[in-house]
Design an enzyme around this catalytic site. Structure first.
Site, short mmCIF file in Angstrom:
data_model
loop_
_atom_site.label_atom_id
_atom_site.label_comp_id
_atom_site.label_asym_id
_atom_site.label_seq_id
_atom_site.Cartn_x
_atom_site.Cartn_y
_atom_site.Cartn_z
N CYS A 63 0.84 -1.21 0.00
CA CYS A 63 0.00 0.00 0.00
C CYS A 63 0.86 1.25 0.00
O CYS A 63 0.59 2.22 -0.71
CB CYS A 63 -0.93 0.00 1.21
SG CYS A 63 -2.05 -1.42 1.28
N ASP A 64 1.92 1.23 0.79
CA ASP A 64 2.89 2.31 0.86
C ASP A 64 3.51 2.53 -0.52
O ASP A 64 3.52 3.66 -1.05
CB ASP A 64 3.95 1.95 1.90
CG ASP A 64 5.06 2.98 2.04
OD1 ASP A 64 5.14 3.60 3.11
OD2 ASP A 64 5.85 3.15 1.10
#
EC number: 1.11.1.24
Length: 172
Positions: free
Chosen positions: A65-66
């Site tokens: 996600c990062d």
């Protein structure tokens, strides 16, 4: 009660259930209510007249996600002012703001689906078992018609960045 879709997604190989409809290219994008802060709410109409790339992530504090959010932040400079890049997760708005500050992310708007998961349900990406939104990409044109959809079949995998970016570049 929301439509339940099984057999379409997994988390580390384990089946999960997605709630909501399966949206497709050509569908009208559902409206949404997402939190920009605890009190500020935005909807689809707040981005009227722009192409929209909506990057959906389960939680900003995980590796994929990062990386996904950082990648779209980097690409934003190449897309111009007629494109809104939104990252949607169920993280609290304060956690999203903290992450953006730490990561130096300033071109992507992070929005929270924490209150009632209405975005996840409207876009067919709410994971029943986890109350998180499944990793997905939606590209929506200035008239709010969906032009590209990728809902990942495995939560831990990266989306196809090149296809998503090509879809949004075709609109500007």
């Amino acid at each position: 009660m929301a439509q339940e879709r099984t057999g379409v997604a997994t988390l580390k190989g384990n089946p999960i259930t997605l709630l909501g409809p399966e949206l497709k290219q050509g569908d009208q994008a559902p409206d949404f209510q997402l939190n920009k802060s605890l009190v500020d709410v935005v909807s689809l109409k707040d981005f009227a007249g722009k192409a929209k790339l909506i990057s959906v992530v389960p939680s900003i504090d995980t590796g994929v996600c990062d990386a996904q959010t950082r990648r779209f932040n980097e690409e934003a400079a190449n897309l111009g002012d007629n494109v809104a890049i939104l990252t949607v997760s169920v993280d609290l708005p304060m956690a999203q703001a903290r992450w953006c500050g730490a990561a130096g992310v300033d071109k992507v708007t992070l929005l929270s689906d924490y209150k009632d998961n209405s975005f996840g349900e409207a876009y067919g990406v709410l994971i029943k078992e986890l109350r998180l939104d499944m990793r997905a990409i939606f590209v929506i044109d200035a008239n709010d018609t969906i032009q590209y959809v990728e809902v990942l079949s495995e939560m831990t995998e990266h989306p196809n960045y090149e296809q998503a970016l090509a879809a949004v570049k075709a609109l500007v």
